[in-house]
Scaffold this active site. Structure first.
Site, PDB file in Angstrom:
ATOM      1  CD  GLU A 179      55.977  50.515  46.035  1.00 35.82           C
ATOM      2  OE1 GLU A 179      54.856  50.618  46.474  1.00 35.82           O
ATOM      3  OE2 GLU A 179      56.154  49.948  44.990  1.00 35.82           O
ATOM      4  CB  CYS A 185      40.056  44.068  40.208  1.00 34.21           C
ATOM      5  SG  CYS A 185      38.507  43.672  41.454  1.00 34.21           S
ATOM      6  CB  CYS A 195      34.906  40.074  35.692  1.00 28.69           C
ATOM      7  SG  CYS A 195      34.542  41.303  37.264  1.00 28.69           S
ATOM      8  CB  CYS A 219      39.667  39.021  36.699  1.00 33.60           C
ATOM      9  SG  CYS A 219      40.344  38.964  38.220  1.00 33.60           S
ATOM     10  CB  CYS A 231      35.675  36.664  41.786  1.00 34.42           C
ATOM     11  SG  CYS A 231      35.197  38.413  42.446  1.00 34.42           S
TER      12      CYS A 231
HETATM   13  S1  SF4 Z   1      36.543  38.865  38.804  1.00 35.75           S
HETATM   14 FE1  SF4 Z   1      36.507  39.500  41.025  1.00 35.75          FE
HETATM   15  S2  SF4 Z   1      38.585  40.224  41.478  1.00 35.75           S
HETATM   16 FE2  SF4 Z   1      38.486  39.887  39.264  1.00 35.75          FE
HETATM   17  S3  SF4 Z   1      38.241  41.794  38.368  1.00 35.75           S
HETATM   18 FE3  SF4 Z   1      35.961  40.957  38.468  1.00 35.75          FE
HETATM   19  S4  SF4 Z   1      35.620  41.629  40.755  1.00 35.75           S
HETATM   20 FE4  SF4 Z   1      37.565  42.090  40.527  1.00 35.75          FE
END
Ligand code: SF4
Length: 368
Positions: A42, A201, A208, A211, A217
């Site tokens: 870490e 992200c 996205c 994601c 989001c």
């Molecule tokens: S959907 Fe939202 S949280 Fe996911 S990568 Fe795109 S901006 Fe980031």
């Protein structure tokens, strides 16, 4: 505005599930519950890329396999194994932290995040990550990656560097975890937050479509990904100059150990002077002159808070000062420079000057 309550309920579960399927696996520090190893990883990863940290992590562990060996080591030995990684305060804090674990807790690493956060150089988020990975503690984290995910997902305006925004983000981090199911895999969730921020992200051009949070989001739905997190207004980086003296005598070079606090703290460096007058006076002390020294190509190095422009000079003297006998620890044989704790740019400079030294991996910036 997004319905936060419904987003809270599924946030952690979706990230944990995504991490198991698509997160990063097989990194050298994964698959262990050893708090010492997790602590080391870490700290190394705080300002260093995964690919760079991996090699250092394994070499560091070969030399210091547990908290006991690290506590027993000399500062110089620790610095030697950290040299080139930058941000040397991290190494000093690790060393001091190991001694604290031995002295205060008899070598037993504390299990709860609040106690772990008492160790030097460990903030709330790092302490929470260690507690989660090592002991399965259900604690929220909030590093730069998590701030980016939270500001985008929940549409948090304002600079995360401001304390009011940071407080708001900590509250969100707590709420999303509190709303997660009781059987949440905290390791996968914590790792998932880190992985999502590092690989999906991302700061520029987030992916996205890949994601797990895309359906809820705010930034994606409003096509405002680039607006979050709000940019911190940065002042121009100040510039400083120095003259650096590389003094040779026989097969040795004269180095000074930097004070523990400040840039390159605890590492060995050639003497530095503010200007040529200071350099000339030093050369005079050594019985030589500026015109007898050879000017080397200048270079610069970026620290967190300033850029340092260095003008190096090479001077060779036949006799060392009686006050600094050749056996003094400041005179280091060029054949030993490879294993001396040197800052990365100095190691690189010496590699160009002396044989027997391998240049270090390039790293971007260092600070105290
Ligand atoms: S959907 Fe939202 S949280 Fe996911 S990568 Fe795109 S901006 Fe980031």
């Amino acid at each position: 505005m997004l319905n936060r309550q419904s987003a809270f309920a599924t946030f952690a579960r979706r990230i944990a599930r995504w991490q198991r399927k698509a997160g990063r696996h097989g990194m050298p520090w994964q698959g262990t519950r050893d708090p010492y190893r997790i602590w080391l990883s870490e700290i190394m990863l705080q300002q260093t890329q995964v690919a760079t940290a991996a090699g250092y992590y394994q070499r560091f562990l070969q030399r210091f396999p547990n908290v006991n060996t690290l506590a027993d080591a000399s500062m110089d030995d620790v610095m030697r194994h950290w040299a080139g990684l930058g941000y040397y305060a991290r190494a000093r804090n690790l060393h001091q932290g190991a001694r604290t674990v031995m002295a205060r807790w008899h070598g037993e690493f504390p299990r709860d995040a609040a106690t772990i956060a008492q160790l030097p150089g460990i903030g709330r988020s790092t302490a929470a990550a260690i507690a989660a990975f090592a002991f399965g503690a259900r604690e929220p984290i909030l590093d730069g990656n998590v701030k980016r995910i939270l500001t985008r997902h929940f549409g948090i305006e304002g600079d995360p560097g401001r304390s009011a925004v940071t407080r708001c983000l900590w509250t969100l981090a707590e709420q999303t975890l509190a709303a997660a199911p009781a059987n949440l895999d905290i390791t996968a969730y914590t790792q998932g937050l880190m992985d999502l921020g590092a690989t999906v992200c991302t700061r520029r051009r987030p992916r996205c479509d890949a994601c797990p949070l895309k359906s809820s989001c705010y930034a994606r739905l409003a096509a405002r990904q680039e607006d979050f997190p709000a940019r911190t207004a940065r002042a121009a980086r100040p510039e400083r100059n120095c003259q650096m003296l590389i003094l040779r005598c026989e097969d040795c070079v004269f180095l000074q150990r930097r004070p523990a606090a400040g840039i390159w703290g605890g590492l060995w460096c050639p003497p530095q002077y503010d200007d040529r007058a200071g350099l000339a006076a030093a050369l005079d002390d050594w019985g030589t002159t500026l015109s007898d020294a050879r000017q080397l190509p200048p270079f610069h190095h970026d620290f967190t808070h300033f850029r340092l422009h260095v003008e190096p000079w090479l001077a060779t003297i036949a006799d060392h000062r009686p006050a600094e006998p050749i056996s003094a620890p400041n005179w280091i044989a060029t054949t030993e420079l490879r294993t001396t704790a040197l800052p990365a740019p100095i190691k690189k400079l010496f590699a160009a000057l002396f044989r027997d030294i391998n240049p270090p991996a390039a790293d971007s910036a260092e600070y105290s």
